[in-house]
Design a protein around this motif. Structure first.
Motif, PDB file in Angstrom:
ATOM      1  N   ILE A 125      85.291  39.239 133.291  1.00  0.00           N
ATOM      2  CA  ILE A 125      85.762  38.993 131.930  1.00  0.00           C
ATOM      3  C   ILE A 125      87.146  39.608 131.763  1.00  0.00           C
ATOM      4  O   ILE A 125      87.490  40.598 132.417  1.00  0.00           O
ATOM      5  CB  ILE A 125      84.765  39.574 130.898  1.00  0.00           C
ATOM      6  N   VAL A 126      87.951  39.001 130.884  1.00  0.00           N
ATOM      7  CA  VAL A 126      89.258  39.546 130.559  1.00  0.00           C
ATOM      8  C   VAL A 126      89.368  39.627 129.045  1.00  0.00           C
ATOM      9  O   VAL A 126      88.930  38.715 128.333  1.00  0.00           O
ATOM     10  CB  VAL A 126      90.400  38.684 131.159  1.00  0.00           C
ATOM     11  N   SER A 127      89.904  40.724 128.552  1.00  0.00           N
ATOM     12  CA  SER A 127      90.114  40.915 127.121  1.00  0.00           C
ATOM     13  C   SER A 127      91.589  40.733 126.808  1.00  0.00           C
ATOM     14  O   SER A 127      92.435  41.453 127.339  1.00  0.00           O
ATOM     15  CB  SER A 127      89.653  42.311 126.682  1.00  0.00           C
ATOM     16  N   VAL A 128      91.889  39.762 125.948  1.00  0.00           N
ATOM     17  CA  VAL A 128      93.264  39.497 125.515  1.00  0.00           C
ATOM     18  C   VAL A 128      93.397  40.015 124.089  1.00  0.00           C
ATOM     19  O   VAL A 128      92.638  39.602 123.201  1.00  0.00           O
ATOM     20  CB  VAL A 128      93.577  37.996 125.594  1.00  0.00           C
ATOM     21  N   ILE A 129      94.334  40.925 123.858  1.00  0.00           N
ATOM     22  CA  ILE A 129      94.442  41.631 122.597  1.00  0.00           C
ATOM     23  C   ILE A 129      95.462  40.961 121.685  1.00  0.00           C
ATOM     24  O   ILE A 129      96.587  40.651 122.099  1.00  0.00           O
ATOM     25  CB  ILE A 129      94.854  43.101 122.826  1.00  0.00           C
ATOM     26  N   VAL A 130      95.056  40.752 120.437  1.00  0.00           N
ATOM     27  CA  VAL A 130      95.956  40.252 119.392  1.00  0.00           C
ATOM     28  C   VAL A 130      96.220  41.399 118.426  1.00  0.00           C
ATOM     29  O   VAL A 130      95.278  42.054 117.945  1.00  0.00           O
ATOM     30  CB  VAL A 130      95.334  39.062 118.646  1.00  0.00           C
ATOM     31  N   THR A 131      97.485  41.665 118.128  1.00  0.00           N
ATOM     32  CA  THR A 131      97.845  42.792 117.266  1.00  0.00           C
ATOM     33  C   THR A 131      98.443  42.302 115.949  1.00  0.00           C
ATOM     34  O   THR A 131      99.007  41.194 115.856  1.00  0.00           O
ATOM     35  CB  THR A 131      98.862  43.706 117.960  1.00  0.00           C
ATOM     36  N   ARG A 132      98.319  43.133 114.942  1.00  0.00           N
ATOM     37  CA  ARG A 132      98.869  42.868 113.611  1.00  0.00           C
ATOM     38  C   ARG A 132      99.875  43.975 113.300  1.00  0.00           C
ATOM     39  O   ARG A 132      99.520  45.147 113.224  1.00  0.00           O
ATOM     40  CB  ARG A 132      97.741  42.859 112.587  1.00  0.00           C
ATOM     41  N   THR A 133     101.121  43.633 113.145  1.00  0.00           N
ATOM     42  CA  THR A 133     102.179  44.618 112.921  1.00  0.00           C
ATOM     43  C   THR A 133     102.957  44.273 111.657  1.00  0.00           C
ATOM     44  O   THR A 133     102.776  43.204 111.065  1.00  0.00           O
ATOM     45  CB  THR A 133     103.150  44.661 114.111  1.00  0.00           C
ATOM     46  N   SER A 134     103.846  45.198 111.250  1.00  0.00           N
ATOM     47  CA  SER A 134     104.705  45.009 110.065  1.00  0.00           C
ATOM     48  C   SER A 134     103.896  44.788 108.811  1.00  0.00           C
ATOM     49  O   SER A 134     104.279  44.001 107.930  1.00  0.00           O
ATOM     50  CB  SER A 134     105.687  43.851 110.289  1.00  0.00           C
ATOM     51  N   GLY A 135     102.772  45.460 108.692  1.00  0.00           N
ATOM     52  CA  GLY A 135     101.944  45.350 107.504  1.00  0.00           C
ATOM     53  C   GLY A 135     100.501  45.053 107.866  1.00  0.00           C
ATOM     54  O   GLY A 135     100.223  44.446 108.906  1.00  0.00           O
ATOM     55  N   ALA A 136      99.581  45.488 106.989  1.00  0.00           N
ATOM     56  CA  ALA A 136      98.158  45.235 107.227  1.00  0.00           C
ATOM     57  C   ALA A 136      97.419  45.055 105.910  1.00  0.00           C
ATOM     58  O   ALA A 136      96.247  45.386 105.781  1.00  0.00           O
ATOM     59  CB  ALA A 136      97.548  46.385 108.026  1.00  0.00           C
ATOM     60  N   GLY A 137      98.119  44.522 104.896  1.00  0.00           N
ATOM     61  CA  GLY A 137      97.486  44.333 103.600  1.00  0.00           C
ATOM     62  C   GLY A 137      96.762  42.996 103.502  1.00  0.00           C
ATOM     63  O   GLY A 137      97.230  41.965 104.003  1.00  0.00           O
ATOM     64  N   GLY A 138      95.617  42.996 102.880  1.00  0.00           N
ATOM     65  CA  GLY A 138      94.862  41.775 102.654  1.00  0.00           C
ATOM     66  C   GLY A 138      94.129  41.287 103.887  1.00  0.00           C
ATOM     67  O   GLY A 138      94.194  41.878 104.963  1.00  0.00           O
ATOM     68  N   THR A 171      88.362  31.546 115.679  1.00  0.00           N
ATOM     69  CA  THR A 171      89.244  32.139 114.683  1.00  0.00           C
ATOM     70  C   THR A 171      89.012  33.648 114.641  1.00  0.00           C
ATOM     71  O   THR A 171      87.872  34.110 114.604  1.00  0.00           O
ATOM     72  CB  THR A 171      88.981  31.545 113.292  1.00  0.00           C
ATOM     73  N   LEU A 172      90.113  34.384 114.677  1.00  0.00           N
ATOM     74  CA  LEU A 172      90.048  35.837 114.508  1.00  0.00           C
ATOM     75  C   LEU A 172      90.355  36.169 113.054  1.00  0.00           C
ATOM     76  O   LEU A 172      91.330  35.667 112.483  1.00  0.00           O
ATOM     77  CB  LEU A 172      91.076  36.537 115.407  1.00  0.00           C
ATOM     78  N   GLU A 173      89.536  37.014 112.428  1.00  0.00           N
ATOM     79  CA  GLU A 173      89.767  37.421 111.048  1.00  0.00           C
ATOM     80  C   GLU A 173      90.055  38.922 110.998  1.00  0.00           C
ATOM     81  O   GLU A 173      89.282  39.729 111.516  1.00  0.00           O
ATOM     82  CB  GLU A 173      88.556  37.088 110.183  1.00  0.00           C
ATOM     83  N   PHE A 174      91.165  39.282 110.366  1.00  0.00           N
ATOM     84  CA  PHE A 174      91.578  40.678 110.210  1.00  0.00           C
ATOM     85  C   PHE A 174      91.319  41.099 108.765  1.00  0.00           C
ATOM     86  O   PHE A 174      91.874  40.509 107.819  1.00  0.00           O
ATOM     87  CB  PHE A 174      93.071  40.851 110.524  1.00  0.00           C
ATOM     88  N   ASN A 175      90.491  42.092 108.572  1.00  0.00           N
ATOM     89  CA  ASN A 175      90.264  42.651 107.262  1.00  0.00           C
ATOM     90  C   ASN A 175      91.420  43.576 106.882  1.00  0.00           C
ATOM     91  O   ASN A 175      92.214  43.979 107.733  1.00  0.00           O
ATOM     92  CB  ASN A 175      88.944  43.418 107.239  1.00  0.00           C
ATOM     93  N   PRO A 176      91.529  43.962 105.600  1.00  0.00           N
ATOM     94  CA  PRO A 176      92.605  44.872 105.210  1.00  0.00           C
ATOM     95  C   PRO A 176      92.571  46.160 106.039  1.00  0.00           C
ATOM     96  O   PRO A 176      91.538  46.803 106.179  1.00  0.00           O
ATOM     97  CB  PRO A 176      92.288  45.157 103.726  1.00  0.00           C
ATOM     98  N   GLY A 177      93.714  46.499 106.612  1.00  0.00           N
ATOM     99  CA  GLY A 177      93.825  47.705 107.432  1.00  0.00           C
ATOM    100  C   GLY A 177      93.555  47.484 108.905  1.00  0.00           C
ATOM    101  O   GLY A 177      93.911  48.326 109.731  1.00  0.00           O
ATOM    102  N   GLU A 178      92.931  46.360 109.297  1.00  0.00           N
ATOM    103  CA  GLU A 178      92.669  46.100 110.717  1.00  0.00           C
ATOM    104  C   GLU A 178      93.961  45.657 111.393  1.00  0.00           C
ATOM    105  O   GLU A 178      94.696  44.819 110.861  1.00  0.00           O
ATOM    106  CB  GLU A 178      91.598  45.024 110.887  1.00  0.00           C
ATOM    107  N   THR A 179      94.181  46.180 112.574  1.00  0.00           N
ATOM    108  CA  THR A 179      95.461  45.914 113.249  1.00  0.00           C
ATOM    109  C   THR A 179      95.325  45.319 114.633  1.00  0.00           C
ATOM    110  O   THR A 179      96.332  44.995 115.246  1.00  0.00           O
ATOM    111  CB  THR A 179      96.273  47.228 113.363  1.00  0.00           C
TER     112      THR A 179
END
Length: 874
Positions: A528-541, A566-574
């Motif tokens: 298995i390989v894990s590919v990471i998606v990041t959230r930068t420049s803000g994490a609101g909503g 689909t990946l869903e990011f909650n508020p604060g998740e990065t």
């Protein structure tokens, strides 16, 4: 001449200052005092009677009838004999240094009390590395020069002191500091650098070496001109232990400002200064670059080795671990096999790249001059000490990167212990500014984590400061510090992930979505390989993004399992991970690739340009075959990284065996043609010095003193041959000393420092020890014989006269050159980033300047010695 000699002996003192001056003035040019030689040598079948004005005829090392040969023939024979003696000095120095290595690597067990007051025992090194470097190791590299000075002084008691010993010490210091430094600077490949790690100790010894020669000038020409009083000699010798103590305190950071705070339990956690944020290079994704991580890991490993020693861990790795190591780029040697490279990488991964004792470079250089078997590049005497150790653990941060909203109030950073868990462990930690500033963006946090037996995870809580200003993402660093584990036999140290990067996100913007990096690699057997998606420049909503895989040369269903969603990011998740199954097969095939694509962001988020990641599937069926051989080569390394000798039989066998280089996998290479030639030339010396007892006898001390006695005897021969050679070609002893003798005694150290510069991770073993050795040469090499002579003459009510015209001038010129050399090194450090290596132009300019300085020293000193009227005011 007779009148001059009677003036020189007007009192019961054999030599006085007034008598010396009168005799010198009466001699031609004041350069030498002629002697009428009336010398008879008896042989079994007759005798030889010499009546000559030549000092060349007054030696105990004369070949019968050589005085009747031409001066040129005599000079050629003495030069060959001198060079051959230098070869012998290199071989016996090898034995001497092997003894020092055994002595300084010793450990002892000491009793300690735990928190409950119970007695326990820990193993610590007997010798502090700095103390060992300035005492036994300095003596190991400088023993010939020091002994030459002592022996010459003792032989000339009651006469004018000789110039060979003192001049050799100054000449050797000039060669070591100027030429060896110059060679080391240009030996580093273009673009690479080596930096002195222990800069505090280096500056201490550098200033000490300059002070040592200024002190010589003061006592030779200012305080008591051309006379050494007893107090001056004693103080000169006393500077040696003062230097050792001062350097030890510097090494222990007694003079360095500490950062400390009180943890929750009232215990203080203390740290040496760590790398500043300016020293840390960042990748696009905000994590430390690989070069930065390697520097931090090596700095911490180096510090660990110097304080508690570096023992080999068990080398029983799984094939997965072996594959991981083999897939890491350490700079493979094209001449070695994959299995050999893998074994070297395993050793490097456990102990840091090139964790080599400083003496090993010198030993290898000398063995290279004699065609003997060299030690492995990754030499460590701890290879044998670590066998059978099963209790080891590592401490790492849970993640290398953390992200936190500025309104979160605090961040919990996890520290994970892996390996042996059945003991209590303490580890220090502290924060360090990056673009984020302490008190403005977060609260500086320093303390100690306490792992109880069985605990795997502990958390560091860092307060985050919230403000109402809009600002870009900012980061700071968290470092793991000193580790304490008092259970005997347990090794706990920092892993590779001992620095964490914390990014503080503005909490008002939805942010941008992107892959953590452009490319990922995975071996098909990993599954298995894990590919990471990041959230930068803000994490609101709440935001989301679609993802899918797309075939390249790798095909879905054959090489990997296609995924989408689909990946869903909650508020604060990065960050979120996309997990993609990899299909393993038994077919050997080339590397294959597929892509992962992001699309359709929602919630106001945007996609960055890093919205496509490429995954490379690496086939590892061939690696399985290589991995099965790795253990064999690791065993080879353990057999060749040893400087010890256990029996006379082994020593004589080694002396009679031609050896070659040993590669990093522990495999001996075929001896070169030069190895055969040098083995033939040095065979007699090697067999003779095999009589020195093995290092296993008496813990190395018997070898130490016997080898020292051999060096003393051989040094006496070198001194006599140098005088005879100089006499034959018309050179004063002082000129012979600063040229031929200094070059002959320092040449092996030149090869050793060059090897250390190329192979060691820092510049300490290459040039960092030169200044310390030069200080020891003066304080011990001149202080000891001067104390002997001053006591001798004081007992007779006389003065110890030292003709200082040539010596003082030589010291003055060298001191000026030394100051320039140290300034060059400091400029290279603070402007170019490192003392050694760098850009080609800078390297060669520094090399040229240092060589010119050495030539200026040699030429001006030689002119002054042969013509005292040169520069009359100096």
């Amino acid at each position: 001449f007779d009148i001059a000699m009677s003036t020189a002996n007007y009192s019961h003192c054999a030599v006085t200052l007034a008598g010396y001056q009168a005799a010198a003035n009466a001699s031609e040019g004041g350069a030498a005092i002629a002697k009428l030689i009336n010398h008879t040598t008896y042989y079994p079948n007759g005798y030889e009677f010499i009546y000559s004005k030549s000092e060349c005829a007054s030696s105990w090392l004369l070949i019968p009838g050589i005085d009747f040969w031409s001066q040129g023939t005599q000079g050629f024979i003495y030069l060959l004999a001198l060079l051959y003696s230098f070869l012998g000095v290199a071989i016996i120095a090898d034995e001497f240094m092997a003894a020092i290595e055994v002595i300084t690597s010793k450990k002892k067990t000491i009793p300690v009390k735990d928190e409950n007051g119970n007695r326990d025992y820990v193993s610590v090194q007997v010798w502090n590395p700095t103390v060992a470097n300035l005492t036994l190791m300095a003596l190991g590299s400088s023993a010939p020069e020091i002994l030459l000075s002592v022996l010459e002084t003792v032989q000339n008691l009651g006469q004018l002191p000789g110039e060979l010993g003192p001049s050799t010490i100054v000449g050797s210091a000039a060669f070591n500091l100027l030429i060896i430094t110059a060679v080391c600077i240009i030996s580093i490949p273009n673009g690479s650098t080596r930096r002195i790690s222990e800069i505090g100790v280096f500056m201490t010894t550098a200033l000490s070496s300059i002070f040592a020669y200024i002190w010589l000038l003061l006592i030779l020409q200012v305080i008591t001109p051309e006379v050494i009083d007893l107090w001056e000699a004693v103080l000169t010798l006393a500077f040696f232990p003062i230097l050792v103590i001062w350097s030890y305190l510097q090494d222990r950071s007694w003079f360095k400002k500490k950062k400390e705070s009180v943890d929750k339990e009232g215990r203080r956690a203390t740290f040496d200064a760590v790398a500043s944020a300016a020293d840390i290079e960042m990748n696009e994704n905000g994590s430390p670059s690989s070069s930065t991580a390697e520097r931090e890991v090596e700095r911490e490993k180096s510090k660990y080795r110097k304080t508690v020693g570096a023992d080999f861990e068990n080398v029983h790795l799984t094939k997965k671990e072996m594959r991981s190591i083999m897939n890491t780029d350490f700079g493979d040697d094209a001449d070695t096999t994959p299995a050999e490279n893998a074994a070297a990488k395993i050793v490097r991964s456990l102990h840091g790249v090139n964790a080599v004792s400083q003496l090993v470079y010198r030993v290898n250089a000398r063995r290279g001059l004699t065609g003997s078997k060299r030690a492995a590049h990754l030499v460590s005497d701890f290879a044998h000490q670590g066998e059978g150790i099963e209790k080891s653990a590592k401490l790492n941060f849970e993640k290398a990167n953390y992200a936190v909203l500025e309104n979160a109030g605090k961040l919990r950073v996890g520290v994970v212990r892996s390996g042996y868990l059945d003991c209590a462990v303490e580890v220090g930690y502290l924060t360090k500014d990056g673009t984020a500033r302490a008190t403005e963006d977060y609260e500086e946090t320093i303390g100690t984590l306490h792992f109880a037996a069985g605990e795997k995870v502990k958390y560091i809580e860092i307060p985050i400061v919230d403000d109402d200003e809009f600002e870009d993402d900012e980061n700071f660093f968290v470092f793991l510090g000193d580790i304490k584990c008092e259970e005997p036999g347990v090794q706990v140290h920092r892993g590779a992930r001992n620095v964490a990067v914390v990014t503080i996100l503005d909490d008002d913007e939805p942010g941008m979505l992107a892959f953590e990096k452009r490319g990922y690699e995975v071996r098909e057997s990993e599954g298995i390989v894990s590919v990471i998606v990041t959230r930068t420049s803000g994490a609101g909503g709440t935001v989301s993004v679609d993802y899918r895989t797309d075939d390249g040369t790798a095909k879905a269903g054959e090489d990997y399992t296609a995924v989408s969603g689909t990946l869903e990011f909650n508020p604060g998740e990065t960050s979120k991970a996309i997990k993609i199954p990899i299909i393993n097969d038994d077919t050997e095939e080339p590397d294959e690739t597929f892509s992962v694509i992001l699309s359709n962001p929602t919630g106001g988020a945007a996609l960055s340009r890093l919205n496509v990641a490429v995954v490379t599937i690496k086939d590892d069926d061939a690696v399985e075959q290589v991995a099965s051989k790795v253990q064999k080569y690791v065993g080879n390394l353990k057999n060749v990284v040893n400087l010890r000798s256990s029996s006379w039989a082994q020593k004589f066998e080694d002396a009679m065996t031609i050896g070659g280089e040993v590669d990093e996998a522990g495999v001996e290479k075929r001896p070169s043609a030069m190895d055969f030639i040098m083995h033939f030339l040095s065979f007699g010396w090697k067999v003779l010095f095999s009589l020195v007892p093995p290092t296993d006898y008496g813990g190395g001390w018997i070898t130490f003193f016997v080898a020292l006695a051999f060096i003393g005897g051989l040094t006496a021969i070198v001194g006599e041959l140098a005088s005879l050679f100089g006499c034959s070609v018309g050179l004063p002893d002082a000129v012979t000393a600063i040229t031929f003798v200094a070059l002959g005694t320092s040449l092996p150290d030149t090869f050793a420092s060059r090897q250390a510069a190329k192979e060691a991770p820092d510049a300490d073993a290459a040039v960092g020890n030169v200044t310390g050795s030069n200080s020891v040469n003066v304080f011990l090499g001149l202080g000891l014989p001067w104390v002997i002579a001053a006591v001798y003459y004081s007992a007779q009510g006389c003065q110890f006269v030292v003709p200082a015209t040539g010596l003082a001038f030589s010291v003055m010129i060298f001191t000026l050159c030394a100051v320039v050399c140290v300034v060059i090194l400091l400029v290279r450090r603070f402007v170019g980033g490192a003392e050694l290596g760098g850009k080609p132009l800078g390297k060669w300019v520094s090399f040229t300047v240092l060589v010119i300085l050495w030539l200026v020293y040699i030429i001006t000193s030689s002119v002054k010695i042969t013509n005292p009227s040169f520069a009359p005011g100096l």
